[in-house]
Design a protein around this motif. Sequence first.
Motif, short mmCIF file in Angstrom:
data_model
loop_
_atom_site.label_atom_id
_atom_site.label_comp_id
_atom_site.label_asym_id
_atom_site.label_seq_id
_atom_site.Cartn_x
_atom_site.Cartn_y
_atom_site.Cartn_z
N LEU A 342 1.00 -1.21 -0.03
CA LEU A 342 0.03 -0.04 0.07
C LEU A 342 0.88 1.38 0.08
CD1 LEU A 342 -2.92 0.98 0.12
CD2 LEU A 342 -2.91 0.94 2.60
N MET A 343 1.87 1.24 0.51
CA MET A 343 2.77 2.27 0.77
C MET A 343 3.37 2.71 -0.58
SD MET A 343 6.36 2.22 2.93
CE MET A 343 7.89 2.94 2.12
N GLN A 344 3.74 1.76 -1.34
CA GLN A 344 4.31 1.87 -2.80
C GLN A 344 3.28 2.22 -3.66
OE1 GLN A 344 6.04 -2.35 -2.75
NE2 GLN A 344 8.01 -1.57 -3.36
N GLU A 345 2.15 1.70 -3.60
CA GLU A 345 0.87 2.36 -4.38
C GLU A 345 0.73 3.76 -4.15
OE1 GLU A 345 -2.35 -0.20 -3.59
OE2 GLU A 345 -1.06 -2.07 -4.44
N SER A 346 1.12 4.17 -2.58
CA SER A 346 0.71 5.73 -2.47
C SER A 346 1.84 6.55 -2.99
CB SER A 346 0.56 5.80 -0.73
OG SER A 346 -0.53 5.01 -0.51
N GLY A 347 2.96 5.98 -3.75
CA GLY A 347 4.00 6.67 -4.00
C GLY A 347 5.16 6.88 -3.29
N PHE A 348 5.18 6.23 -2.36
CA PHE A 348 6.38 6.10 -1.45
C PHE A 348 7.35 5.08 -1.74
CE2 PHE A 348 3.28 8.59 1.14
CZ PHE A 348 4.28 9.64 1.72
N GLU A 349 8.60 5.29 -1.95
CA GLU A 349 9.53 4.28 -2.12
C GLU A 349 10.08 3.84 -0.84
OE1 GLU A 349 10.37 2.31 -5.01
OE2 GLU A 349 8.73 3.27 -5.73
N PRO A 350 10.17 2.51 -0.72
CA PRO A 350 10.71 1.78 0.61
C PRO A 350 12.37 2.34 0.77
CG PRO A 350 9.69 0.06 -0.66
CD PRO A 350 9.83 1.31 -1.55
N ASN A 351 12.60 2.63 1.83
CA ASN A 351 14.23 3.20 2.05
C ASN A 351 14.71 1.80 2.75
OD1 ASN A 351 13.13 3.42 4.68
ND2 ASN A 351 13.48 5.42 4.68
N TYR A 355 13.20 -1.86 4.58
CA TYR A 355 13.38 -3.20 4.25
C TYR A 355 14.12 -3.87 5.55
CZ TYR A 355 13.11 -2.21 -0.62
OH TYR A 355 12.51 -2.00 -1.80
N SER A 356 14.82 -3.08 6.29
CA SER A 356 15.19 -3.40 7.62
C SER A 356 14.05 -4.10 8.62
CB SER A 356 15.89 -2.44 8.18
OG SER A 356 17.26 -2.19 7.65
N ASN A 357 13.13 -3.09 8.47
CA ASN A 357 11.82 -3.30 9.49
C ASN A 357 11.12 -4.67 8.85
OD1 ASN A 357 12.36 -1.13 11.06
ND2 ASN A 357 11.05 -0.01 10.06
N MET A 358 11.28 -4.92 7.77
CA MET A 358 10.44 -6.16 7.05
C MET A 358 11.15 -7.26 7.04
SD MET A 358 7.27 -5.49 5.56
CE MET A 358 7.54 -7.13 5.17
N LEU A 359 12.49 -7.12 7.04
CA LEU A 359 13.65 -8.33 7.20
C LEU A 359 13.25 -8.69 8.86
CD1 LEU A 359 17.37 -8.04 6.62
CD2 LEU A 359 16.52 -9.11 8.53
N ILE A 378 18.91 -3.76 0.40
CA ILE A 378 19.46 -2.88 1.22
C ILE A 378 20.77 -2.88 0.67
CG2 ILE A 378 20.08 -2.10 3.38
CD1 ILE A 378 18.09 -3.93 4.58
N SER A 379 21.14 -1.66 0.07
CA SER A 379 22.50 -1.30 -0.63
C SER A 379 23.57 -1.27 0.50
CB SER A 379 22.65 0.21 -1.07
OG SER A 379 22.32 1.11 -0.31
N ARG A 380 23.43 -0.65 1.54
CA ARG A 380 24.43 -0.89 2.54
C ARG A 380 24.05 -1.09 4.01
NH1 ARG A 380 28.29 4.25 2.54
NH2 ARG A 380 29.42 2.77 3.84
N PRO A 381 23.77 -2.45 4.22
CA PRO A 381 23.06 -2.89 5.38
C PRO A 381 24.05 -2.62 6.44
CG PRO A 381 23.20 -4.75 3.84
CD PRO A 381 24.11 -3.64 3.47
N SER A 382 23.49 -2.12 7.70
CA SER A 382 24.09 -1.79 8.85
C SER A 382 24.49 -3.25 9.50
CB SER A 382 23.29 -1.09 9.71
OG SER A 382 22.41 -1.97 10.36
#
Length: 807
Positions: A342-351, A355-359, A378-382
Amino acid sequence: MSNLAAQLAAVLQACIKRSGGPKPSRAHAKAAHARVLAAGLAADTFLLNRLVELYSLAGLPCHALRAFRSLPRPNVYSYNAAISAACRAGDLAAARDLLGGMPERNAVSWNTVISAVARSECPGDALVLYQGMLEEGLAPTHFTLASVLSACGAVAALDSGRRCHGLAVKVGLDGNQFVENALLGMYTKCWSVADAVRLFDGISHPNEVSFTAMMGGLAQSGSVDEALRLFARMTRSGVRVDPVAVSSVLGACAQACSGDYNVVRAVRLGQSIHALVVRKGFGSDQHVGNSLIDMYAKCMEMNEAVKVFESMPSVSIVSWNILITGYGQVGCYEKAMEVLNLMQESGFEPNEVTYSNMLASCIKARDVPSARAMFDKISRPSVTTWNTLLSGYCQEELHHHTIELFRRMQHQNVQPDRTTLAVILSSCSRLGIVELGKQVHSASVRLSLHNDMFVASGLVDMYSKCGQVGIARIIFDRMTERDVVCWNSMISGLAIHSLNEEAFDFFKQMRENEIFPTESSYASMINSCARLSSIPQGRQVHGQVLKDGYDQNVYVGSALIDMYAKCGNMDDARLFFDCMVLKNIVAWNEMIHGYAQNGLGDKAVELFEYMLTTKEKPDSVTYIAVLTGCSHSGLVDKAITFFNSMESSYGITPLVEHYTCLIDALGRAGRFVEVESLIDNMPYKDDPIVWEVLLAACVVHHNAELGECAAKHLFRLDPENPSPYVLLSNIYASLGRHGDASAVRALMSGRGVVKGRGYSWVDHKDGVRAFMVADDLGADAGERAMLKDHKYTSGTTEVHEQETCAG
């Protein structure tokens, strides 16, 4: 100054004063510069200083620095304006170069650079600059101290912060509200809440910043009640309650919900503050809205969190991330995925936070493949993100994946922390990979983490489980602080390697050190009793289990059933089993397996059939246990029925162990035609144990033809095993084929295969003694299991190293 210069100065000053409102126009700044040049006033220091300041405010730092460098005679103000421009642009290296190149620095020069560095990614450098300022003999101002104290809080430099506090008292700035609030922030960020409370109580007129800082510190330290009482005091004292203060107290409620606090009470308090938000008109504040969502999510009130989210006039990526995290925390993984879509459909790109929260949500749902998919985005995971996925693999027993991911982490030059090392050591322990464990040990020394209790416990566990008990003991002895996990690791390692007397000694030491045993401690000790077949010691441990209240723990209960069964005391095993209020599949399996191993196959079958009438469903191990019972008691037809029901009734695919049990049952009964048919149709023809079981059955029934076939397979699959040579030789001898028997013995000798000597053991007044044929038990021929006192020896003179008896 000429009239034209005065006019231009007035214009520049007017543009600069507009900085309180909209940012000065870049076009206006450039136009003003052009007029200065056209008027031939490029060397006018006063005008150029104003121009540098104007360019900086207009967002043109390069133009500002270029104007500064064109000055023939820059003064202190010129340098300060240029430093300010460099700091605004984030070019701290240029700012520090300018500061170092100044012929004469003042407090403003230092304050500008110190403030910028304190807000940077390297706040600790601000403390070095501050020291340089003091060495020049300049007295710090309230701006200096506020910036330095902020840096102290950022790097948790409590001692430096206290020295700043002392200097503030010395120069009379300790009563400055700006400094007082900075001190509060420093003490709370350095976890010195007691100092913060004393300071706050001494502030004559605390403002909203003071209250907010103090509330945050109290909540951070777990003093939620005090934080909430302070908020109540703030509202009563007439201090303006602003959105920041409300967000801070909502954070305290959120922390209360995620801790040991009464959740119901925390929710009610949160709802009261929510009502205050509505009354004060803060509902449109995005930060307050996010704090409300976070509070409700952490209190597991996701319906309320969604209501707040939907009522917000505008949401940010932070709002979406909090909602996704909330669903993940309550285990609603599918709902979290739905919100992400829903977030992506609303025009927000995940950061990366998304992805860390979803992980984390995927890991909680034990969906490791989806977690890996999120991780790869995630390009540069902590390091925290790496640890989350590593822990997910480890908890799902995917230890090879854990190690592979750790290798990738190393290749990307991500520095591991204590959690990383502990997880990898756990995987090394489970897989028995001592070489990789040693590499991790070296890394822990290099990172100065080897003395961390968390890491040291992992090292003890890894070395002891991998058979390096001596090294584990050295690390254990060098630890300055040990928790129950570390003791359990040592005891478990000793028990696993049958160093049972030593395990008992450690258990005794643990209690003497006032470390109370856990279920893991007792399970290890009970397993040691089982290996020793020592009913007296087993009963002692059982008594302690009852005393400490672990008798209804299924983990300990299963170990007790196993111990009594291995000691041949099935009556006590069944008595304890029947007294267990809660039984898991492990307890059922141990009881059924105990009957099977003690030749009570009919009772194993009876208990298995009773289990099928309960809510407990059999697993793969259950079928191994009941098939073993059928085999040992000659219940062949029952074994065939149970074997056939595995996949059809419970969807359990038979493993090699199940085939082996059925082959054993058929072989003992002499039903070799069915055995051959079963072997022809099974997928495990190259497993040595299948052929060894068949060969043993051939010995009983003197079946030389099938015995030869089984022996040939074993010669190929397990050439170092002496059993097939001995068993085939025995078949020939029983049939009077002594020449063939001698030929097999000669073949065995020619191939260098040696049969190990069996032994038995007895309880002696000095401990457990092992003995072989013709040993004199009165002498010292029997070995004792003793852990050597010398800490650099592994102490592996162990009589139970092989769990075989004389036979």
